[in-house]
Design a protein around this motif. Structure first.
Motif, PDB file in Angstrom:
ATOM      1  N   SER A   1       0.818  -1.218   0.000  1.00  0.00           N
ATOM      2  CA  SER A   1       0.000   0.000   0.000  1.00  0.00           C
ATOM      3  C   SER A   1       0.850   1.266   0.000  1.00  0.00           C
ATOM      4  CB  SER A   1      -0.940   0.005   1.203  1.00  0.00           C
ATOM      5  OG  SER A   1      -0.206  -0.034   2.408  1.00  0.00           O
ATOM      6  N   GLY A   2       2.085   1.174   0.430  1.00  0.00           N
ATOM      7  CA  GLY A   2       2.971   2.333   0.445  1.00  0.00           C
ATOM      8  C   GLY A   2       3.247   2.900  -0.937  1.00  0.00           C
ATOM      9  N   GLN A   3       3.047   2.101  -1.974  1.00  0.00           N
ATOM     10  CA  GLN A   3       3.293   2.592  -3.330  1.00  0.00           C
ATOM     11  C   GLN A   3       2.262   3.633  -3.756  1.00  0.00           C
ATOM     12  OE1 GLN A   3       3.893  -0.465  -6.212  1.00  0.00           O
ATOM     13  NE2 GLN A   3       5.889  -0.992  -5.380  1.00  0.00           N
ATOM     14  N   LEU A   4       1.125   3.689  -3.084  1.00  0.00           N
ATOM     15  CA  LEU A   4       0.116   4.690  -3.411  1.00  0.00           C
ATOM     16  C   LEU A   4       0.119   5.864  -2.439  1.00  0.00           C
ATOM     17  CD1 LEU A   4      -2.974   2.576  -4.505  1.00  0.00           C
ATOM     18  CD2 LEU A   4      -1.346   3.804  -5.921  1.00  0.00           C
TER      19      LEU A   4
ATOM     20  N   ASP B   1      -6.155  11.231   4.620  1.00  0.00           N
ATOM     21  CA  ASP B   1      -7.422  10.576   4.989  1.00  0.00           C
ATOM     22  C   ASP B   1      -7.701   9.367   4.093  1.00  0.00           C
ATOM     23  OD1 ASP B   1      -7.884  12.402   7.003  1.00  0.00           O
ATOM     24  OD2 ASP B   1      -9.088  13.721   5.728  1.00  0.00           O
ATOM     25  N   CYS B   2      -7.467   9.532   2.807  1.00  0.00           N
ATOM     26  CA  CYS B   2      -7.715   8.438   1.869  1.00  0.00           C
ATOM     27  C   CYS B   2      -6.748   7.274   2.118  1.00  0.00           C
ATOM     28  CB  CYS B   2      -7.595   8.939   0.438  1.00  0.00           C
ATOM     29  SG  CYS B   2      -7.923   7.668  -0.785  1.00  0.00           S
ATOM     30  N   TYR B   3      -5.512   7.589   2.473  1.00  0.00           N
ATOM     31  CA  TYR B   3      -4.559   6.524   2.758  1.00  0.00           C
ATOM     32  C   TYR B   3      -5.012   5.720   3.978  1.00  0.00           C
ATOM     33  CZ  TYR B   3      -0.238   3.952   3.204  1.00  0.00           C
ATOM     34  OH  TYR B   3       0.686   2.945   3.280  1.00  0.00           O
ATOM     35  N   GLY B   4      -5.627   6.396   4.944  1.00  0.00           N
ATOM     36  CA  GLY B   4      -6.191   5.683   6.096  1.00  0.00           C
ATOM     37  C   GLY B   4      -7.319   4.754   5.671  1.00  0.00           C
ATOM     38  N   GLN B   5      -8.186   5.222   4.762  1.00  0.00           N
ATOM     39  CA  GLN B   5      -9.261   4.371   4.239  1.00  0.00           C
ATOM     40  C   GLN B   5      -8.682   3.176   3.490  1.00  0.00           C
ATOM     41  OE1 GLN B   5     -11.469   6.958   1.687  1.00  0.00           O
ATOM     42  NE2 GLN B   5     -12.377   8.138   3.362  1.00  0.00           N
ATOM     43  N   LEU B   6      -7.664   3.425   2.677  1.00  0.00           N
ATOM     44  CA  LEU B   6      -7.036   2.362   1.891  1.00  0.00           C
ATOM     45  C   LEU B   6      -6.384   1.325   2.806  1.00  0.00           C
ATOM     46  CD1 LEU B   6      -6.142   1.270  -0.888  1.00  0.00           C
ATOM     47  CD2 LEU B   6      -4.161   2.772  -0.728  1.00  0.00           C
ATOM     48  N   SER B   7      -5.685   1.786   3.835  1.00  0.00           N
ATOM     49  CA  SER B   7      -5.038   0.857   4.769  1.00  0.00           C
ATOM     50  C   SER B   7      -6.067  -0.012   5.490  1.00  0.00           C
ATOM     51  CB  SER B   7      -4.204   1.634   5.792  1.00  0.00           C
ATOM     52  OG  SER B   7      -3.170   2.325   5.144  1.00  0.00           O
TER      53      SER B   7
ATOM     54  N   PHE C   1     -13.630   5.348  -6.330  1.00  0.00           N
ATOM     55  CA  PHE C   1     -12.663   6.309  -5.807  1.00  0.00           C
ATOM     56  C   PHE C   1     -12.899   7.673  -6.439  1.00  0.00           C
ATOM     57  CE2 PHE C   1     -10.815   4.022  -9.333  1.00  0.00           C
ATOM     58  CZ  PHE C   1     -10.252   5.003 -10.133  1.00  0.00           C
ATOM     59  N   ARG C   2     -12.315   8.681  -5.815  1.00  0.00           N
ATOM     60  CA  ARG C   2     -12.418  10.067  -6.281  1.00  0.00           C
ATOM     61  C   ARG C   2     -11.020  10.646  -6.399  1.00  0.00           C
ATOM     62  NH1 ARG C   2     -16.392  14.270  -6.116  1.00  0.00           N
ATOM     63  NH2 ARG C   2     -15.436  16.324  -5.900  1.00  0.00           N
ATOM     64  N   LEU C   3     -10.727  11.302  -7.508  1.00  0.00           N
ATOM     65  CA  LEU C   3      -9.437  11.959  -7.750  1.00  0.00           C
ATOM     66  C   LEU C   3      -9.645  13.462  -7.838  1.00  0.00           C
ATOM     67  CD1 LEU C   3      -8.120   9.585 -10.560  1.00  0.00           C
ATOM     68  CD2 LEU C   3      -7.508   9.530  -8.144  1.00  0.00           C
TER      69      LEU C   3
ATOM     70  N   GLN D   1      -4.578  13.462  -6.860  1.00  0.00           N
ATOM     71  CA  GLN D   1      -4.492  12.511  -5.769  1.00  0.00           C
ATOM     72  C   GLN D   1      -5.879  11.938  -5.488  1.00  0.00           C
ATOM     73  OE1 GLN D   1      -2.772  14.729  -2.494  1.00  0.00           O
ATOM     74  NE2 GLN D   1      -0.743  13.949  -2.999  1.00  0.00           N
ATOM     75  N   CYS D   2      -5.865  10.730  -4.959  1.00  0.00           N
ATOM     76  CA  CYS D   2      -7.107  10.074  -4.564  1.00  0.00           C
ATOM     77  C   CYS D   2      -7.522  10.657  -3.215  1.00  0.00           C
ATOM     78  CB  CYS D   2      -6.881   8.572  -4.454  1.00  0.00           C
ATOM     79  SG  CYS D   2      -8.381   7.657  -4.091  1.00  0.00           S
ATOM     80  N   THR D   3      -8.789  11.098  -3.115  1.00  0.00           N
ATOM     81  CA  THR D   3      -9.272  11.701  -1.881  1.00  0.00           C
ATOM     82  C   THR D   3     -10.277  10.809  -1.154  1.00  0.00           C
ATOM     83  OG1 THR D   3     -10.957  12.907  -3.112  1.00  0.00           O
ATOM     84  CG2 THR D   3      -8.880  14.051  -2.690  1.00  0.00           C
TER      85      THR D   3
END
Length: 162
Positions: A78-81, A88-94, A143-145, A155-157
């Motif tokens: 997941s670090g690649q994104l 906030d989106c990275y928290g959702q992704l994780s 997803f939303r960019l 960026q993905c939000t």
């Protein structure tokens, strides 16, 4: 020293013969594409100012969808994104990765992505969704960019998978 006007100038060296063929500039593949394809506008915001429509950014949502599904299935870390998502989106992704939303294939089956459906509800936003077939089950990823930061990098939000 004076020069005499009646005296002939010394003979010049004969010109070098390079080729018997006349010079013709080569056409490159880029030249052929320019003739075959119409040019896209350099500033896509003007293209989508009229209202909602498909993503005018030349496949940005499709490329991101493929990378996002690879992260959600565990093919990529997941670090690649991280630099392509907001905090906030990275928290959702994780959270989605930890929950294993798109995991669960036993035979190492690869996910099959359907067409990416994207819309631009505003000039500075793209919302997309894709159907993912994985292990006999169907999943949806949305997803939303948005452009963020001083450079305006997309960026993905927000991200959601079911």
């Amino acid at each position: 020293m004076t020069t005499c006007p009646n005296r002939a100038a010394p003979p010049l060296a004969p010109p070098a013969v390079l080729s018997a063929r006349p010079y013709r500039p080569r056409a490159t593949a880029r030249d052929h594409r320019a003739v075959a394809e119409p040019r896209r506008p350099r500033h896509p915001r003007t293209a989508c100012a009229a209202g909602p429509g498909p993503d005018p950014r030349g496949g940005l949502s499709t490329r991101f969808a493929h990378r996002l599904v690879e992260v959600l299935t565990g093919s990529r870390p997941s670090g690649q994104l991280l630099r392509h998502t907001t905090l906030d989106c990275y928290g959702q992704l994780s959270a989605l990765v930890r929950a294993g939303t798109l995991r669960g294939t036993r035979g190492g089956e690869r996910p099959r992505l359907g067409p990416v459906h994207d819309r631009s509800p505003a000039p500075d936003a793209v919302e997309a969704c894709v159907r993912v077939d994985l292990g006999g089950r169907h999943h949806m990823v949305a997803f939303r960019l948005e452009p963020r930061g001083p450079s305006g990098q997309w960026q993905c939000t927000a991200v959601e998978a079911r």
